[in-house]
Design a protein around this motif. Structure first.
Motif, PDB file in Angstrom:
ATOM      1  N   PRO A 187       7.865   3.690  -7.067  1.00  0.00           N
ATOM      2  CA  PRO A 187       7.875   5.111  -6.709  1.00  0.00           C
ATOM      3  C   PRO A 187       7.319   4.739  -4.799  1.00  0.00           C
ATOM      4  O   PRO A 187       7.843   5.586  -4.254  1.00  0.00           O
ATOM      5  N   PHE A 188       6.428   3.826  -4.934  1.00  0.00           N
ATOM      6  CA  PHE A 188       5.735   3.613  -3.506  1.00  0.00           C
ATOM      7  C   PHE A 188       7.059   2.513  -2.804  1.00  0.00           C
ATOM      8  O   PHE A 188       6.099   2.658  -1.435  1.00  0.00           O
ATOM      9  N   ALA A 189       7.904   2.122  -3.264  1.00  0.00           N
ATOM     10  CA  ALA A 189       8.783   1.443  -1.894  1.00  0.00           C
ATOM     11  C   ALA A 189       8.528   1.561  -1.290  1.00  0.00           C
ATOM     12  O   ALA A 189       8.768   0.808   0.352  1.00  0.00           O
ATOM     13  N   ARG A 190       8.799   3.263  -0.455  1.00  0.00           N
ATOM     14  CA  ARG A 190       9.027   3.030   0.633  1.00  0.00           C
ATOM     15  C   ARG A 190       7.559   3.838   1.463  1.00  0.00           C
ATOM     16  O   ARG A 190       7.866   4.341   2.833  1.00  0.00           O
ATOM     17  N   GLU A 191       7.104   3.859   0.334  1.00  0.00           N
ATOM     18  CA  GLU A 191       5.635   4.192   1.213  1.00  0.00           C
ATOM     19  C   GLU A 191       4.687   3.324   1.789  1.00  0.00           C
ATOM     20  O   GLU A 191       4.486   2.480   1.781  1.00  0.00           O
ATOM     21  N   ALA A 192       4.361   4.245   3.097  1.00  0.00           N
ATOM     22  CA  ALA A 192       3.262   2.885   4.338  1.00  0.00           C
ATOM     23  C   ALA A 192       2.027   2.594   3.292  1.00  0.00           C
ATOM     24  O   ALA A 192       1.524   3.668   3.126  1.00  0.00           O
ATOM     25  N   VAL A 193       1.092   0.804   3.681  1.00  0.00           N
ATOM     26  CA  VAL A 193       0.056   1.448   2.929  1.00  0.00           C
ATOM     27  C   VAL A 193      -0.294   0.750   4.686  1.00  0.00           C
ATOM     28  O   VAL A 193      -0.596   0.226   4.813  1.00  0.00           O
ATOM     29  N   LEU A 194      -1.818   1.072   4.307  1.00  0.00           N
ATOM     30  CA  LEU A 194      -3.202   1.386   5.388  1.00  0.00           C
ATOM     31  C   LEU A 194      -3.690   0.380   5.621  1.00  0.00           C
ATOM     32  O   LEU A 194      -4.057  -0.343   4.591  1.00  0.00           O
ATOM     33  N   PRO A 195      -4.205  -0.472   7.019  1.00  0.00           N
ATOM     34  CA  PRO A 195      -4.957  -1.273   6.816  1.00  0.00           C
ATOM     35  C   PRO A 195      -5.967  -1.355   6.518  1.00  0.00           C
ATOM     36  O   PRO A 195      -6.513  -0.547   6.558  1.00  0.00           O
ATOM     37  N   HIS A 196      -6.743  -2.315   6.101  1.00  0.00           N
ATOM     38  CA  HIS A 196      -7.842  -2.387   5.068  1.00  0.00           C
ATOM     39  C   HIS A 196      -9.047  -2.225   5.719  1.00  0.00           C
ATOM     40  O   HIS A 196      -9.084  -3.815   7.119  1.00  0.00           O
ATOM     41  N   VAL A 197     -10.180  -1.808   6.119  1.00  0.00           N
ATOM     42  CA  VAL A 197     -11.361  -2.429   7.034  1.00  0.00           C
ATOM     43  C   VAL A 197     -12.339  -3.089   5.866  1.00  0.00           C
ATOM     44  O   VAL A 197     -12.447  -1.996   5.202  1.00  0.00           O
ATOM     45  N   ASN A 198     -12.279  -4.120   6.287  1.00  0.00           N
ATOM     46  CA  ASN A 198     -13.654  -4.838   5.982  1.00  0.00           C
ATOM     47  C   ASN A 198     -14.982  -4.377   5.856  1.00  0.00           C
ATOM     48  O   ASN A 198     -15.966  -4.188   7.225  1.00  0.00           O
ATOM     49  N   LEU A 199     -15.892  -3.301   5.273  1.00  0.00           N
ATOM     50  CA  LEU A 199     -17.509  -3.474   4.803  1.00  0.00           C
ATOM     51  C   LEU A 199     -18.103  -4.433   4.856  1.00  0.00           C
ATOM     52  O   LEU A 199     -17.920  -4.570   3.133  1.00  0.00           O
ATOM     53  N   ALA A 200     -19.522  -3.483   5.738  1.00  0.00           N
ATOM     54  CA  ALA A 200     -20.265  -4.865   5.065  1.00  0.00           C
ATOM     55  C   ALA A 200     -20.834  -3.869   3.663  1.00  0.00           C
ATOM     56  O   ALA A 200     -21.224  -2.465   4.542  1.00  0.00           O
ATOM     57  N   LEU A 201     -21.337  -3.917   3.204  1.00  0.00           N
ATOM     58  CA  LEU A 201     -22.389  -3.215   2.121  1.00  0.00           C
ATOM     59  C   LEU A 201     -23.553  -2.894   2.582  1.00  0.00           C
ATOM     60  O   LEU A 201     -24.143  -3.966   2.426  1.00  0.00           O
ATOM     61  N   GLY A 267      -5.621   5.758  -1.614  1.00  0.00           N
ATOM     62  CA  GLY A 267      -4.693   4.399  -0.276  1.00  0.00           C
ATOM     63  C   GLY A 267      -5.408   3.724   0.093  1.00  0.00           C
ATOM     64  O   GLY A 267      -5.580   2.300   0.305  1.00  0.00           O
ATOM     65  N   ARG A 268      -7.094   3.590  -0.611  1.00  0.00           N
ATOM     66  CA  ARG A 268      -8.151   2.795  -0.185  1.00  0.00           C
ATOM     67  C   ARG A 268      -7.833   1.860  -1.164  1.00  0.00           C
ATOM     68  O   ARG A 268      -7.545   0.323  -0.919  1.00  0.00           O
ATOM     69  N   PHE A 269      -7.332   1.659  -2.384  1.00  0.00           N
ATOM     70  CA  PHE A 269      -7.240   1.261  -3.302  1.00  0.00           C
ATOM     71  C   PHE A 269      -5.727   0.195  -3.376  1.00  0.00           C
ATOM     72  O   PHE A 269      -5.873  -1.124  -3.511  1.00  0.00           O
TER      73      PHE A 269
END
Ligand code: ADP
Ligand code: ZN
Length: 735
Positions: A187-201, A267-269
């Motif tokens: 079901p996700f084949a056509r959904e765009a994935v947002l780029p991930h931002v790396n955060l320092a905890l 989305g974040r996952f």
């Protein structure tokens, strides 16, 4: 596990019918080798046949049994450990075991019909040989397949029209090999994935993560309660704990209250794990039966490492889950409110225990049951007491409606606050936890209201739909011109719902872009996501709606939150009403000021002295919890006592009442220490045409309550014809 003929076994089968125990069947000769635990089968049941699931294959003691009629799928759907989990869940909630399996497994597998078809596709791969190719088409295809490593017929068809002949030729020449493989629906084949931002905890996040990692290393069962104020960065902790679990070779299960309302978290996952090439499945109610079936099978095969889903995903057949995350663990939608009335948050812990997994419960407003367990040291407390980047929690003001004089729904202070917010180009969220235009029409001559003929409730008036509607049974009526009681012409809407609020906002703020989010505006697939997207992109200035707008959304330009009326929910006759209000208003307030701009919250009430509201205003979760828990302890309510709610329903009022009396008497006769309260008419004394009575079982100990529950199957059989009994273990709502 093969079944040798001299060691013949029987099949213990959970049948999808209202039966409390699995049934035994003989295994016919031709199935001896193929039947497994987790196999779906057809079995004789009385004079008909039913679908069932094999849960055990014990050795036969030679008794004569009816044989299994048919094996339905080639592969088993779950393992013995999953079966044990489903069975224990069914037993805990006193629900017929086969019906519980039906709820746990994907839809479409239990009925008379066939399982959704397994799809396949044709794949071409290079053989390694490179013969002399003639013809441009052949070369083009060959080069494409070689470059891609493999290509499906569908892809090749997209590349150039009618490639089939050329492909056949390439196979005949020994340049390509061809194979039919199973194709999973994605079901996700056509959904765009947002780029991930790396955060320092930050420090608190790191400390929480460290404790989690430590336990994940041991592979032993433990539960954590991550109490993080709104905007404290809980999701970041989830992501890294999940990564740590995957490093140990085990899978991750993430439960969220409602997928449609948590697109940001999902989305974040997706972006975080996509970047790490981790296979992820999202289970949600929008999936087709086929998609669900495919997702289930790939999860069962161990092809998926992270599963995100709502309530029912707690049953997903991950082979070896090492971490189970329950986000917004306080949320009432984890409890299924009809049929198999399980609570996924609680089952997550049972599952964690059975699997030796880490269970991570997260919330800004933990359920009091969870908080009590952390206070008592049964679960590990992890705290994120501050917002990210030292952002303050929003300032909360209680607006006294008795002082401001309210001709409209919006008090002066709230109106002014909205005006300022709009002028600054910021956004506002306004909560009114009731949909429709007005909760009822009232005759201003005789005081009559329009009521549902099937349910003991007034009909909600919707102006946009020009109808009166029952929110329980969906009964609809055009609004009457005159009162049916007195013939008077002054039937007027009383009280307010989101439609009315939206109308008022449009007239007070004609320039603003206003949208409404409630069950009426989100019936279409994808409607939630579109509305939330429009808020995120700044396309909406004011979003009004029911509690849907309070859930976990992270919109940095929302600086104002308004609550139209806090009073209704506070005065419900339910010992949990304060907890519900505290949690809803705190979550709602938590939507304000999450970005660099500070937030502000206005709560309109006629009772500004109310303790709960004051605690909300001071962000005083701990104080609220301590006070509330003291009261619960005094009264023996959960988490200091256990409840089971029994609801009897029937067409005839007298007979149903009499059945309830009789059942209460019989329960009393069986029991020692459990309080049997009632019967009393339910809050909703009539629902969908049935009269309803409830008996509340209450005990400070779980054991005697369980013992009493064991009598219910037998007592249920003694009920008069036409009376149904619903058992709700650990009820949340008593309606
Ligand atoms: P919560 O679920 O606790 O309400 P979120 O996980 O949504 O909070 O985080 C709130 C915001 O803070 C998000 O926009 C997130 O990207 C950001 N955030 C989280 N952790 C950090 C961090 N360590 N540094 C900077 N920003 C962060
Ligand atoms: Zn109704």
């Amino acid at each position: 596990m093969s079944l040798a003929a001299d060691h013949s076994r029987l099949a213990r089968v959970v049948v999808t019918a209202p039966i409390d125990k699995p049934l035994d069947y003989a295994v016919p000769e031709d199935l001896q080798e193929r039947l497994r635990i987790g196999s779906r089968v057809r079995v004789p049941l009385g004079r008909r046949q039913a679908v069932g699931f094999v849960v055990e294959l014990p050795e036969t003691s030679g008794q004569k049994l009816k044989p299994v009629a048919e094996l339905l799928d080639s592969a088993p759907l779950f393992t013995a450990r999953h079966a044990e989990f489903y069975r224990r869940a069914a037993a805990y909630y006193a629900y017929p075991v086969g019906e519980a399996f039906r709820t746990a497994l994907p839809a479409g597998l239990s009925g008379k019909g066939q399982a959704p078809p397994v799809l396949s596709e044709t794949l071409y791969r290079p053989t390694g040989q490179a013969p002399n190719l003639r013809g441009e088409r052949q070369k083009q295809i060959f080069d494409f397949v070689c470059a891609a490593g493999e290509a499906s017929l569908a892809e090749l068809k997209a590349l150039l029209p009618a490639p089939y002949q050329a492909l056949q030729r390439l196979v005949a020449l020994g340049a390509l090999q061809v194979q039919e493989v199973e194709r999973l629906r994605d079901p996700f084949a056509r959904e765009a994935v947002l780029p991930h931002v790396n955060l320092a905890l930050n420090t608190a996040q790191s400390a929480a993560l460290q404790s989690l990692e430590h336990t994940l290393m041991t592979g032993a069962f433990a539960t954590f309660l991550l109490h993080g104020v709104t905007g404290s960065g809980k999701t970041e902790v989830y992501l890294r704990a999940a990564a740590a679990c995957l490093d140990r070779g085990r899978q991750v299960l993430v439960l969220v209250p409602e997928i449609a309302l948590t697109p940001q978290l999902v989305g974040r996952f997706r972006s975080w794990f996509q970047e790490r090439a981790v296979r992820l499945a999202v289970l949600h109610s929008g999936l087709s039966d086929g998609e669900r079936f495919d997702a289930w099978r790939s999860i069962a095969r161990g092809d998926v490492e992270v599963v995100i889903g709502a309530r029912s995903a707690v049953f997903a057949p991950l082979p070896e889950p090492g971490l189970i995350i329950v986000d917004e663990e306080h949320d009432a939608s984890y409890k299924q409110s009809e049929g198999f009335r399980y609570n996924a948050r609680d089952l997550a812990q049972l599952r964690g225990q059975m699997e030796g997994a880490t269970v991570l419960l997260g919330s800004a407003t933990p359920a009091l049951t969870s908080y009590q367990r952390s206070r008592a040291g049964q679960v590990h407390a992890l705290d994120l007491p501050e917002r990210i980047a030292d952002r303050p929690l929003p300032a909360v003001e209680l607006v006294d409606l008795s002082k401001t004089g309210l001709e409209t729904l919006l008090s002066k202070p709230l109106q002014e606050a909205i005006t300022e917010t709009l002028a600054a180009g910021e956004q506002a969220l306004l909560l009114l936890n009731r949909r429709g235009y007005a909760p009822f029409l009232l005759c201003h001559d005789c005081g009559a209201t329009c009521r549902c003929p099937n349910c003991a409730i007034t009909l909600t008036f919707s102006r946009t739909q020009n109808s009166l509607r029952c929110h329980y049974c969906d009964f609809r009526l055009p609004p009457p011109e005159v009162c049916a009681g007195c013939g008077g012409a002054r039937m007027m809407p009383e009280g307010a719902g989101t439609e009315r609020l939206e109308e008022e906002l449009r007239s007070v703020f004609p320039e603003a872009r206003i949208a409404r989010m409630d069950r009426d505006t989100t019936t279409r697939k994808g409607a939630h996501a579109r509305l939330l997207d429009r808020v995120a992109t700044g396309d909406i200035d004011i979003l009004t709606g029911t509690q849907m707008i309070a859930k976990g959304h992270d919109f940095p330009r929302v600086t104002l939150v308004g609550v139209l009326n806090a009073d209704g929910a506070l005065n419900l006759p339910d010992f949990r009403s304060a907890e519900r209000v505290f949690s809803l208003l705190t979550q709602m307030a938590g939507r304000a000021g999450r970005g660099v701009l500070p937030g502000r919250v206005l709560i309109q009430t006629y009772d500004p002295e109310n303790t709960t509201l004051q605690q909300v205003a001071r962000h005083a979760y701990f104080e609220f919890a301590e006070v509330e828990l003291d009261q619960r302890e005094l009264l023996g309510y959960p988490p200091f006592g256990y409840l089971v709610n029994l609801v009897l329903a029937g067409n005839d009022l007298q007979r149903t009442g009499a059945a309830a009396d009789l059942l209460a008497e019989r329960l009393m006769a069986k029991n020692g220490s459990v309080e049997v309260l009632g019967p009393a008419p339910c809050l909703l004394a009539k629902l969908r045409g049935k009269n309803r009575f409830q008996i509340l079982l209450k005990s400070t100990q779980r054991q005697p309550l369980r013992a009493l529950l064991d009598h219910l199957p037998e007592l249920r059989k003694q009920l008069a014809a036409g009376i149904t009994l619903t058992i709700d273990v650990d009820p949340l709502d008593m309606v």
